[in-house]
Motif scaffolding. Structure first.
Motif, PDB file in Angstrom:
ATOM      1  N   GLY A  72      19.518 -23.772   4.391  1.00 21.17           N
ATOM      2  CA  GLY A  72      20.711 -22.971   4.611  1.00 21.17           C
ATOM      3  C   GLY A  72      21.974 -23.808   4.569  1.00 21.17           C
ATOM      4  N   ARG A  73      23.053 -23.222   5.082  1.00 21.51           N
ATOM      5  CA  ARG A  73      24.355 -23.888   5.050  1.00 21.51           C
ATOM      6  C   ARG A  73      24.319 -25.231   5.777  1.00 21.51           C
ATOM      7  N   GLY A  74      23.397 -25.352   6.735  1.00 20.34           N
ATOM      8  CA  GLY A  74      23.267 -26.609   7.491  1.00 20.34           C
ATOM      9  C   GLY A  74      22.899 -27.798   6.632  1.00 20.34           C
TER      10      GLY A  74
ATOM     11  N   ALA B  95      15.989 -20.180   0.108  1.00 17.34           N
ATOM     12  CA  ALA B  95      17.332 -20.472   0.616  1.00 17.34           C
ATOM     13  C   ALA B  95      17.908 -19.268   1.345  1.00 17.34           C
ATOM     14  N   SER B  96      18.918 -19.552   2.157  1.00 14.66           N
ATOM     15  CA  SER B  96      19.673 -18.456   2.775  1.00 14.66           C
ATOM     16  C   SER B  96      20.732 -18.003   1.772  1.00 14.66           C
ATOM     17  N   ARG B  97      21.318 -16.862   2.060  1.00 19.41           N
ATOM     18  CA  ARG B  97      22.368 -16.374   1.163  1.00 19.41           C
ATOM     19  C   ARG B  97      23.563 -17.320   1.156  1.00 19.41           C
TER      20      ARG B  97
ATOM     21  N   LEU C 233      16.522 -17.663  -5.413  1.00 19.14           N
ATOM     22  CA  LEU C 233      15.790 -18.300  -4.307  1.00 19.14           C
ATOM     23  C   LEU C 233      16.137 -17.666  -2.962  1.00 19.14           C
ATOM     24  N   GLN C 234      17.054 -16.701  -2.982  1.00 21.55           N
ATOM     25  CA  GLN C 234      17.498 -16.116  -1.695  1.00 21.55           C
ATOM     26  C   GLN C 234      16.395 -15.307  -1.023  1.00 21.55           C
ATOM     27  N   VAL C 235      16.222 -15.602   0.259  1.00 17.37           N
ATOM     28  CA  VAL C 235      15.263 -14.865   1.087  1.00 17.37           C
ATOM     29  C   VAL C 235      16.057 -13.954   2.015  1.00 17.37           C
ATOM     30  N   GLY C 236      15.605 -12.731   2.191  1.00 18.56           N
ATOM     31  CA  GLY C 236      16.282 -11.863   3.159  1.00 18.56           C
ATOM     32  C   GLY C 236      16.414 -10.440   2.675  1.00 18.56           C
ATOM     33  N   GLN C 237      17.201  -9.719   3.410  1.00 19.43           N
ATOM     34  CA  GLN C 237      17.392  -8.286   3.159  1.00 19.43           C
ATOM     35  C   GLN C 237      17.807  -7.993   1.724  1.00 19.43           C
ATOM     36  N   THR C 238      18.715  -8.819   1.205  1.00 18.80           N
ATOM     37  CA  THR C 238      19.169  -8.588  -0.169  1.00 18.80           C
ATOM     38  C   THR C 238      18.595  -9.624  -1.129  1.00 18.80           C
ATOM     39  N   GLY C 239      17.584 -10.342  -0.668  1.00 19.07           N
ATOM     40  CA  GLY C 239      16.890 -11.304  -1.527  1.00 19.07           C
ATOM     41  C   GLY C 239      15.413 -10.974  -1.553  1.00 19.07           C
TER      42      GLY C 239
ATOM     43  N   ILE D  45      19.184 -23.163   8.944  1.00 15.82           N
ATOM     44  CA  ILE D  45      19.429 -21.720   8.801  1.00 15.82           C
ATOM     45  C   ILE D  45      19.590 -21.139  10.202  1.00 15.82           C
ATOM     46  N   SER D  46      20.680 -20.394  10.415  1.00 11.91           N
ATOM     47  CA  SER D  46      20.959 -19.925  11.779  1.00 11.91           C
ATOM     48  C   SER D  46      20.026 -18.803  12.226  1.00 11.91           C
ATOM     49  N   GLY D  47      19.576 -17.968  11.257  1.00 11.56           N
ATOM     50  CA  GLY D  47      18.676 -16.858  11.622  1.00 11.56           C
ATOM     51  C   GLY D  47      19.412 -15.548  11.801  1.00 11.56           C
TER      52      GLY D  47
ATOM     53  N   SER E  76      20.331 -11.676  11.169  1.00  8.31           N
ATOM     54  CA  SER E  76      19.353 -10.585  11.057  1.00  8.31           C
ATOM     55  C   SER E  76      18.994 -10.302   9.597  1.00  8.31           C
ATOM     56  N   GLN E  77      19.977 -10.467   8.695  1.00  7.87           N
ATOM     57  CA  GLN E  77      19.695 -10.183   7.276  1.00  7.87           C
ATOM     58  C   GLN E  77      18.722 -11.207   6.696  1.00  7.87           C
ATOM     59  N   HIS E  78      18.752 -12.417   7.211  1.00  8.52           N
ATOM     60  CA  HIS E  78      17.779 -13.418   6.735  1.00  8.52           C
ATOM     61  C   HIS E  78      16.404 -13.117   7.343  1.00  8.52           C
TER      62      HIS E  78
ATOM     63  N   ILE F  72      14.159 -25.820  11.979  1.00  9.19           N
ATOM     64  CA  ILE F  72      14.778 -27.133  12.243  1.00  9.19           C
ATOM     65  C   ILE F  72      16.278 -26.889  12.261  1.00  9.19           C
ATOM     66  N   ASN F  73      16.893 -27.088  13.416  1.00  9.73           N
ATOM     67  CA  ASN F  73      18.309 -26.747  13.564  1.00  9.73           C
ATOM     68  C   ASN F  73      18.903 -27.601  14.678  1.00  9.73           C
ATOM     69  N   THR F  74      20.155 -28.017  14.494  1.00 10.16           N
ATOM     70  CA  THR F  74      20.813 -28.856  15.506  1.00 10.16           C
ATOM     71  C   THR F  74      21.273 -28.044  16.717  1.00 10.16           C
TER      72      THR F  74
HETATM   73  P1  FAD Z   1      24.890 -20.360   8.925  1.00  9.06           P
HETATM   74  O1  FAD Z   1      24.822 -19.086   9.636  1.00  9.06           O
HETATM   75  O2  FAD Z   1      26.229 -20.995   8.756  1.00  9.06           O
HETATM   76  O3  FAD Z   1      23.918 -21.367   9.679  1.00  9.06           O
HETATM   77  C1  FAD Z   1      23.806 -22.736   9.394  1.00  9.06           C
HETATM   78  C2  FAD Z   1      22.908 -23.335  10.472  1.00  9.06           C
HETATM   79  O4  FAD Z   1      22.676 -24.707  10.167  1.00  9.06           O
HETATM   80  C3  FAD Z   1      23.524 -23.305  11.878  1.00  9.06           C
HETATM   81  O5  FAD Z   1      22.620 -22.656  12.761  1.00  9.06           O
HETATM   82  C4  FAD Z   1      23.690 -24.781  12.238  1.00  9.06           C
HETATM   83  O6  FAD Z   1      23.441 -25.038  13.622  1.00  9.06           O
HETATM   84  C5  FAD Z   1      22.625 -25.431  11.375  1.00  9.06           C
HETATM   85  N1  FAD Z   1      22.913 -26.843  11.029  1.00  9.06           N
HETATM   86  C6  FAD Z   1      24.108 -27.386  10.728  1.00  9.06           C
HETATM   87  N2  FAD Z   1      23.934 -28.707  10.418  1.00  9.06           N
HETATM   88  C7  FAD Z   1      22.617 -28.954  10.522  1.00  9.06           C
HETATM   89  C8  FAD Z   1      21.829 -30.126  10.332  1.00  9.06           C
HETATM   90  N3  FAD Z   1      22.371 -31.286   9.927  1.00  9.06           N
HETATM   91  N4  FAD Z   1      20.487 -30.054  10.555  1.00  9.06           N
HETATM   92  C9  FAD Z   1      19.907 -28.880  10.961  1.00  9.06           C
HETATM   93  N5  FAD Z   1      20.619 -27.753  11.173  1.00  9.06           N
HETATM   94  C10 FAD Z   1      21.956 -27.778  10.947  1.00  9.06           C
HETATM   95  N6  FAD Z   1      21.620 -13.829   4.394  1.00  9.06           N
HETATM   96  C11 FAD Z   1      20.438 -14.251   3.936  1.00  9.06           C
HETATM   97  O7  FAD Z   1      20.026 -15.386   4.190  1.00  9.06           O
HETATM   98  N7  FAD Z   1      19.678 -13.416   3.155  1.00  9.06           N
HETATM   99  C12 FAD Z   1      20.045 -12.158   2.824  1.00  9.06           C
HETATM  100  O8  FAD Z   1      19.323 -11.450   2.104  1.00  9.06           O
HETATM  101  C13 FAD Z   1      21.299 -11.686   3.311  1.00  9.06           C
HETATM  102  N8  FAD Z   1      21.727 -10.418   3.034  1.00  9.06           N
HETATM  103  C14 FAD Z   1      22.906  -9.997   3.570  1.00  9.06           C
HETATM  104  C15 FAD Z   1      23.298  -8.665   3.351  1.00  9.06           C
HETATM  105  C16 FAD Z   1      24.483  -8.219   3.900  1.00  9.06           C
HETATM  106  C17 FAD Z   1      24.885  -6.784   3.669  1.00  9.06           C
HETATM  107  C18 FAD Z   1      25.290  -9.080   4.690  1.00  9.06           C
HETATM  108  C19 FAD Z   1      26.558  -8.585   5.302  1.00  9.06           C
HETATM  109  C20 FAD Z   1      24.903 -10.388   4.892  1.00  9.06           C
HETATM  110  C21 FAD Z   1      23.723 -10.872   4.343  1.00  9.06           C
HETATM  111  N9  FAD Z   1      23.314 -12.196   4.544  1.00  9.06           N
HETATM  112  C22 FAD Z   1      22.094 -12.578   4.089  1.00  9.06           C
HETATM  113  C23 FAD Z   1      24.184 -13.206   5.159  1.00  9.06           C
HETATM  114  C24 FAD Z   1      23.877 -13.468   6.624  1.00  9.06           C
HETATM  115  O9  FAD Z   1      24.566 -12.542   7.431  1.00  9.06           O
HETATM  116  C25 FAD Z   1      24.310 -14.903   7.022  1.00  9.06           C
HETATM  117  O10 FAD Z   1      25.674 -15.063   6.746  1.00  9.06           O
HETATM  118  C26 FAD Z   1      23.538 -16.006   6.307  1.00  9.06           C
HETATM  119  O11 FAD Z   1      22.144 -15.782   6.416  1.00  9.06           O
HETATM  120  C27 FAD Z   1      23.863 -17.357   6.960  1.00  9.06           C
HETATM  121  O12 FAD Z   1      23.241 -18.378   6.261  1.00  9.06           O
HETATM  122  P2  FAD Z   1      22.862 -19.729   6.985  1.00  9.06           P
HETATM  123  O13 FAD Z   1      21.942 -19.458   8.126  1.00  9.06           O
HETATM  124  O14 FAD Z   1      22.419 -20.680   5.923  1.00  9.06           O
HETATM  125  O15 FAD Z   1      24.284 -20.254   7.468  1.00  9.06           O
END
Ligand code: FAD
Length: 324
Positions: free
Chosen positions: A213-215, A238-240, A252-258, A271-273, A275-277, A290-292
Motif C-alpha cells: 500500500g501507500r506505506g 496492491a491497495s488502490r 493488481l488492485q485488491v478490494g471493492q473496486t478491484g 496498508i491501513s485496512g 473498508s473498501q480494501h 505489517i504496519n508501523t
Molecule cells: P493508507 O490508508 O494511506 O495507508 C498506508 C498505511 O501504511 C498506513 O496505515 C501507515 O501506517 C502504513 N505505513 C506507512 N509507512 C509504513 C512503513 N514504512 N512500514 C509499514 N507500514 C507503513 N482501496 C482499495 O485498496 N481497494 C479498493 O478496491 C478500493 N475501492 C474504493 C472504492 C471507493 C468508492 C472509495 C471511495 C475508495 C476505495 N478505496 C479502495 C480506497 C480506500 O478508501 C483507501 O483510500 C485505500 O485503501 C488506502 O490505501 P492504503 O491502505 O495503501 O493507504
C-alpha cells in the motif's frame, strides 16, 4: 419451473473458476425453485468445456462457435448472450461477477429490460419467489433483495460458493448454436495490448498474495514484495492508493473496486485496512499485517500483526526464506 441460463466462461479447453462457480450457483437455484440449468459457451471449437459444464449441472450446453467470440469483446458478448437468452426463453442469467461480469451484468440487464443484482453470495426461496443475499456497507452486513422485473441477471461474487465435485457421468446435450457475429458489432476496438501484470497468476486464483500500500512510499518497495512472492510461490497485489499513485498497474488492485480474492495467505504491507480494501479479502484464510501504526484498522482483520517498518521486516523475511 425456471429456465436458468449460465454464462459458462471458458479458456482453452476448460471452464474458468468463475464459469464453474456460476454453474454451481445456478444448480443450487434450480434445485431450490425447480428449474433447468442451461450453459452458454462462447467462441469455443472444442466440446471439452461444454462437457465440463454438463458435469457441473447443466442439462444443455449451447456452444456458440464463432472465431470472433474467442477473444472477449464486451459489445459482441452482450449481443450474443442477449440473443441466446431470448432465443432460449430464459428467465434468468447467472454470470460470475469477475472483471468480465462487472462489464456485462448492467449492460445485459439494460438490453433485456431485466433486473440486475450483483455480488450475490446466497439466496432464499419462498413459493418460488427468490430473495438474493449480498454483502452491504463494505461487507459489514448482508442485505436481502427481491427483483421486480420478470427477468433477472445475477452476478455472483467470486469465491463465494463452495467448490462442487463434477459428475463426469451426468447426462446432458451439447447443442451448437448459430450466431452470426460480425466485426461491425464491435463499437470499441482493442488497438494495443500492453503486458501489465507483474505475475502470470491471476489474483483471484492465487493461494498466496503479498499486497503493498501507500506505506511502501514508492514502486521500489514492490520489487521487494515481488522477491518475497517469488520465494513463497505467491503473487503481488496492491491497495488502490498504490495503484492510483502509478507504482503498480491497476489490475493488481485488491478490494471493492478491484479483485475480490480468497487466498490461503494474504500479507498486507503498509496498508491501513480501509473498508473498501477489506471488502476484497473477506474470504482470505490467514491475514498477516505489517504496519508501523498499531492503531491501523487492518490489525482488526489480521490473524497475525507485525507492528514494524516493512523495510526491516520484508528483507529479513526474504533472507530467512532464502536459507530454508
Ligand atoms: P493508507 O490508508 O494511506 O495507508 C498506508 C498505511 O501504511 C498506513 O496505515 C501507515 O501506517 C502504513 N505505513 C506507512 N509507512 C509504513 C512503513 N514504512 N512500514 C509499514 N507500514 C507503513 N482501496 C482499495 O485498496 N481497494 C479498493 O478496491 C478500493 N475501492 C474504493 C472504492 C471507493 C468508492 C472509495 C471511495 C475508495 C476505495 N478505496 C479502495 C480506497 C480506500 O478508501 C483507501 O483510500 C485505500 O485503501 C488506502 O490505501 P492504503 O491502505 O495503501 O493507504
Amino acid at each position: 419451473m425456471s429456465n436458468i441460463l449460465v454464462f459458462a466462461h471458458q479458456q482453452g479447453d476448460s471452464l474458468t473458476p468463475g464459469g464453474r462457480e456460476a454453474l454451481v450457483f445456478g444448480s443450487r437455484v434450480a434445485s431450490s425453485i425447480g428449474g433447468e440449468v442451461r450453459a452458454v459457451l462462447l467462441g469455443t471449437t472444442s466440446e471439452q468445456s461444454a462437457k465440463e459444464a454438463i458435469s457441473y449441472g447443466a442439462s444443455i450446453a449451447y456452444n456458440v462457435q464463432n472465431p470472433l467470440l474467442t477473444e472477449y469483446d464486451v459489445d459482441l458478448y452482450v449481443n450474443c448472450l442477449s440473443h441466446v437468452f431470448q432465443q432460449t426463453n430464459a428467465d434468468m442469467m447467472i454470470v460470475s461477477f469477475d472483471r468480465m461480469g462487472k462489464d456485462l451484468v448492467g449492460r445485459l440487464a439494460t438490453r433485456l429490460n431485466a433486473s440486475a443484482i450483483t455480488e450475490v453470495v446466497d439466496f432464499k426461496s419462498d413459493d418460488e419467489k427468490l430473495t438474493w443475499i449480498r454483502p452491504i456497507y463494505g461487507d459489514k452486513a448482508f442485505g436481502e433483495y427481491q427483483t421486480t422485473r420478470p427477468k433477472v441477471i445475477v452476478g455472483i461474487r467470486q469465491k463465494s460458493q463452495k467448490a462442487a465435485v463434477p459428475d463426469e457421468h451426468r447426462f446432458g446435450k451439447i447443442i451448437p448454436f448459430e450466431y452470426a457475429a460480425s466485426e461491425e458489432e464491435i463499437v470499441t476496438k482493442l488497438v494495443v495490448k500492453i503486458q501489465a501484470a507483474l505475475s502470470d497468476v491471476r489474483l483471484e486464483d492465487a493461494r498466496i498474495i503479498i499486497s503493498g500500500g501507500r506505506g511502501l512510499s514508492g514502486p521500489e518497495g514492490f520489487t521487494e514484495l515481488q522477491n518475497l512472492a517469488n520465494l513463497l510461490g505467491g503473487t503481488v497485489g496492491a491497495s488502490r492508493a498504490a495503484c492510483d499513485a502509478g507504482w503498480v498497474p491497476s489490475n493488481l488492485q485488491v478490494g471493492q473496486t478491484g479483485a475480490v480474492v480468497a487466498p490461503d495467505l494474504y500479507i498486507a504491507v503498509g496498508i491501513s485496512g480501509a473498508s473498501q480494501h477489506l471488502a476484497g479479502i473477506t474470504s482470505a484464510k490467514t491475514v498477516v499485517a505489517i504496519n508501523t501504526d498499531a492503531e491501523a484498522p487492518i490489525f482488526k482483520r489480521a490473524n497475525i500483526g507485525v507492528i514494524a517498518d516493512y523495510k526491516t521486516v520484508i528483507p529479513a523475511l526474504t533472507d530467512k526464506l532464502k536459507k530454508v
